[in-house]
Every structure is written in C-alpha cells, then in structure tokens.
Design a protein around this motif. Sequence first.
Motif, PDB file in Angstrom:
ATOM      1  N   GLU A 105      49.463  30.224  28.470  1.00 12.00           N
ATOM      2  CA  GLU A 105      48.352  30.861  28.942  1.00 12.00           C
ATOM      3  C   GLU A 105      46.994  30.100  28.901  1.00 12.00           C
ATOM      4  OE1 GLU A 105      49.190  35.431  27.983  1.00 12.00           O
ATOM      5  OE2 GLU A 105      48.425  34.284  26.419  1.00 12.00           O
ATOM      6  N   GLY A 106      45.898  30.573  29.754  1.00  9.97           N
ATOM      7  CA  GLY A 106      44.678  29.962  29.547  1.00  9.97           C
ATOM      8  C   GLY A 106      44.699  28.652  30.551  1.00  9.97           C
ATOM      9  N   TYR A 107      43.602  28.152  30.215  1.00 11.80           N
ATOM     10  CA  TYR A 107      43.062  26.759  30.970  1.00 11.80           C
ATOM     11  C   TYR A 107      43.123  26.916  32.515  1.00 11.80           C
ATOM     12  CZ  TYR A 107      42.950  21.663  32.132  1.00 11.80           C
ATOM     13  OH  TYR A 107      42.741  20.568  32.575  1.00 11.80           O
ATOM     14  N   ASP A 108      43.850  26.190  33.172  1.00  8.04           N
ATOM     15  CA  ASP A 108      44.059  26.575  34.644  1.00  8.04           C
ATOM     16  C   ASP A 108      44.702  27.508  35.056  1.00  8.04           C
ATOM     17  OD1 ASP A 108      46.223  25.295  34.154  1.00  8.04           O
ATOM     18  OD2 ASP A 108      46.060  23.622  35.747  1.00  8.04           O
ATOM     19  N   LEU A 109      45.602  28.065  34.314  1.00  8.27           N
ATOM     20  CA  LEU A 109      46.404  29.317  34.568  1.00  8.27           C
ATOM     21  C   LEU A 109      45.630  30.518  34.866  1.00  8.27           C
ATOM     22  CD1 LEU A 109      49.507  28.832  32.132  1.00  8.27           C
ATOM     23  CD2 LEU A 109      49.241  27.915  34.465  1.00  8.27           C
ATOM     24  N   GLU A 110      44.433  30.398  34.403  1.00  9.56           N
ATOM     25  CA  GLU A 110      43.538  31.639  34.528  1.00  9.56           C
ATOM     26  C   GLU A 110      42.980  31.924  36.025  1.00  9.56           C
ATOM     27  OE1 GLU A 110      40.177  31.266  31.865  1.00  9.56           O
ATOM     28  OE2 GLU A 110      41.364  31.667  30.103  1.00  9.56           O
ATOM     29  N   ASP A 111      43.295  30.895  36.940  1.00  7.00           N
ATOM     30  CA  ASP A 111      43.294  31.300  38.542  1.00  7.00           C
ATOM     31  C   ASP A 111      44.789  31.446  38.693  1.00  7.00           C
ATOM     32  OD1 ASP A 111      43.193  31.041  40.953  1.00  7.00           O
ATOM     33  OD2 ASP A 111      41.974  29.354  41.273  1.00  7.00           O
ATOM     34  N   PRO A 112      45.018  32.609  39.226  1.00 11.25           N
ATOM     35  CA  PRO A 112      46.387  33.015  39.474  1.00 11.25           C
ATOM     36  C   PRO A 112      46.925  32.117  40.868  1.00 11.25           C
ATOM     37  CG  PRO A 112      44.965  35.020  39.294  1.00 11.25           C
ATOM     38  CD  PRO A 112      44.262  33.765  39.182  1.00 11.25           C
ATOM     39  N   TRP A 113      45.983  31.531  41.570  1.00 13.62           N
ATOM     40  CA  TRP A 113      46.398  30.760  42.610  1.00 13.62           C
ATOM     41  C   TRP A 113      46.589  29.442  42.325  1.00 13.62           C
ATOM     42  CZ3 TRP A 113      47.886  31.663  47.254  1.00 13.62           C
ATOM     43  CH2 TRP A 113      47.945  30.885  48.302  1.00 13.62           C
ATOM     44  N   VAL A 114      46.358  28.882  41.199  1.00 14.25           N
ATOM     45  CA  VAL A 114      46.428  27.315  40.828  1.00 14.25           C
ATOM     46  C   VAL A 114      48.189  27.229  40.396  1.00 14.25           C
ATOM     47  CG1 VAL A 114      46.209  25.722  39.325  1.00 14.25           C
ATOM     48  CG2 VAL A 114      44.243  26.886  40.081  1.00 14.25           C
ATOM     49  N   GLU A 115      48.911  26.219  40.844  1.00 10.92           N
ATOM     50  CA  GLU A 115      50.171  25.961  40.581  1.00 10.92           C
ATOM     51  C   GLU A 115      50.261  25.444  39.121  1.00 10.92           C
ATOM     52  OE1 GLU A 115      54.305  23.586  42.147  1.00 10.92           O
ATOM     53  OE2 GLU A 115      52.398  23.579  43.496  1.00 10.92           O
ATOM     54  N   PRO A 116      51.121  25.675  38.322  1.00  6.77           N
ATOM     55  CA  PRO A 116      51.308  24.960  37.065  1.00  6.77           C
ATOM     56  C   PRO A 116      51.400  23.223  37.164  1.00  6.77           C
ATOM     57  CG  PRO A 116      52.456  27.054  36.879  1.00  6.77           C
ATOM     58  CD  PRO A 116      52.051  26.726  38.490  1.00  6.77           C
ATOM     59  N   GLY A 117      50.827  22.474  36.388  1.00  6.48           N
ATOM     60  CA  GLY A 117      51.144  21.208  36.655  1.00  6.48           C
ATOM     61  C   GLY A 117      52.520  20.882  36.020  1.00  6.48           C
TER      62      GLY A 117
END
Length: 407
Positions: free
Chosen positions: A193-205
Amino acid sequence: MPATQINKVVLAYSGGLDTSVILKWLQQEYDCEVVTFTADIGQGEELEPARTKAQAAGVKEIYIDDLREEFVRDFVYPMFRANALYEGEYLLGTSIARPLIAKRLVEIARETGADAISHGATGKGNDQVRFELGAYGLNPEIQIIAPWREWDLLSREKLLAYAEQHGIPVEMKREGNKSPYSMDANLLHISYEGYDLEDPWVEPGADMWRWTRDPQEAPNTPQEIELRFERGDIIAIDGNPMSPAQVLAELNRIGGEHGIGRADIVENRYVGMKSRGCYETPGGTIMLKAHRAMESLTLDREAAHLKDELMPRYASLIYNGYWFSPERNMLQAAIDQTQSVVNGEVRLKLYKGNVMVTGRRSASDSLFDTSIATFEEDAGAYDQGDATGFIRLNALRLRVAGRKGRL
C-alpha cells in the motif's frame, strides 16, 4: 491516558521503527512495564533481532512465538472451507492474521498479569478494529492502548526525531534495498500500500512484487500438481502428506514460480474510506481453485449454492474484524458440517499466472453419476420424458404473468 493506573502492558512488537517508538512511549507516558510479543506467522523475516532490541530497551518478559501451524490450521483452513473472497477479489490475507495476534496478546496478558495490551495500528486502517474487536471478544475487561490515536507523532519524520531524541536504534536500510511501500506479510500473502499506489490509475512497478514471477517470464512449460483433500482441507501435495503450514508454504513456492496470485484491488475499508492495495497470494489462489473443484464433485447442489450465498457475509465478517463473534461461529459450524464429504483429489495445471483444473475424483463421496450424466444411451437411469412435467410446472407462473402482459 485512562484514569485507571496501568502497571503492565503487552505490546505487539516487530522491532521496527513504529513499535520501537511505541515501546519507549509506553514506558514514558504510562510509566509502566512493557511485555513484548512478536509473532512468527510466516512473514519470512528474522525475528531474533526483535529480542535484542527489546532487551536493550529494558524489557524483561519477551515472547517470540512460532504460530505458523496454528495460523494455517485454525484460521486459514477454516476460512478457505468457506471459499471466502471479500468484494469478489481479496483473499483476506491480512484480515485473517489479526484475530490470532489478538488472541495471543490476550493470552500473554493473562499469563503475565498485565492490565492492558497495545498495538501499532493507525487510526485510519482496519487493523485497529480487528485487533480490538478480537481482544474485547476474548477478554471483555481488557484495556487497550492505541498510541496512534493518542500521540502527535503522526509522520515518519516525527517518529525518527523521537527515536533520535531517546536513543532508540533504528535500522536504516540502504536506499537501494528499501521498499517505498507499506508492506505486510504472513504465510498466506504479502500486501503493498501507499507511495504511487495511492493513485488508482498508476500501474504497479515490476520491481514491487516480491513473491511471484512476472507471468510473462514464468516457465513456458506447465506444471501439474495433485492435491488431496480430507474434510475440506488439503493434507497432501503430489501424494506427500504435509502439515497445514507446510502445504501453504509449498503452494506459495510453486505458485510464485508460475506467476500465480497477483491482485490489484480498490477495496472498501470498514472505517469508511476506499483504499488501493496490491497483493500476492500464490498458495491461497491455488487452494481456492482446488477447493471449489473438490466441492463441485462432492457437495449437494443446494448446499453448495447456499454456501455461495453465505460466503460474502462470512468474508465481510473476517474483513471487518468479527472472527470472534457469535455470527461467525454460527456460519463456521454450518460450513464445517458440509465439509465432511469434501474428500478426494484435485489435479491442477499451473501456467503463466493461471490455475486450471484438469481433474477431480473422490472414491467415497462423489455425487457424479456417469450413468445419469452420460450423453450416450443411459439404460433407463434417467427418464427424459419426466422433463416435460418439470418444465410445465416451473413455467406455470410465467405463463400466467405472460397472459397479463407483465413480461
């Protein structure tokens, strides 16, 4: 701080920044003795450093308990008998670990004569609810200290400053190895959770995932495995008997190799907000697919359908922290009663993130009757003419409604 004097507190302790600060904060703010409890539920981390840190902080009673078998046997397996999924996707990996930790906190408080228990869950999340509902169910008089709802140390910077001010050693990992995500792991799953995952549009790295291969890079050759069930629980893999914890660890290993069990979910937290989390649950994904296949062969139709109707309620109870509740106990008793016939073997093929059922059998409890189901001549096992009356009776209300123009 409550009016009642607190003399001794049992703290759920990991030895990380948050709980190390909480330990010192409890000693200072409550002027009490602290007992630390660290649970091994398969998170894959070395736990002995927690003992060293607790000793350095002056803790005299330190509990480090291996709870892996109890976790899978008494919590994960019963949950999987229900085929539990929260909101159709989440296999409840974090949720199901909390009641066991709450149970052990209460037990240690009783053993040590402690007045209270404490945890490091924040005031925004579900875990505070799960820990505390479980604890109150097991000991209605227990006192609970939740520092995140009391103190003003509401950022990592403030926690680090407090640690430096009070000489609390903080293990600072090299930047290259440090994950930016808030992670929680146990034998069932790992969450992010957190970091860039707080934007639901961002694909996990691609570098976020720890347990599973990228399905595109998984082996090009499928792997077949055979799981043996007894009363709804897996007791052997490929003919090799295993304990519950051994089963889950092995399925995690196999499933991870084939890229199985990744999930990216926006879920509804019990406290009211939506939260985006990513999960790896390789063994659990295999277990769920296999269990449903075993039930498809052995459960009566109406029993199976009723289980499916009850499942979302059961899953919500676990997600929201009601493992120790009359309603969960009632549902569990009903679910477990159905599992007496869930015996046999399921064969699966694992390939690039997919779990495919290729066979199921039960020598003693299969309800599949070839003489009835066959597309060939059935020698009178099923009178197809009976279907005429069956259809006409079930169509009666539709025909009446149709004459009235209501359809």
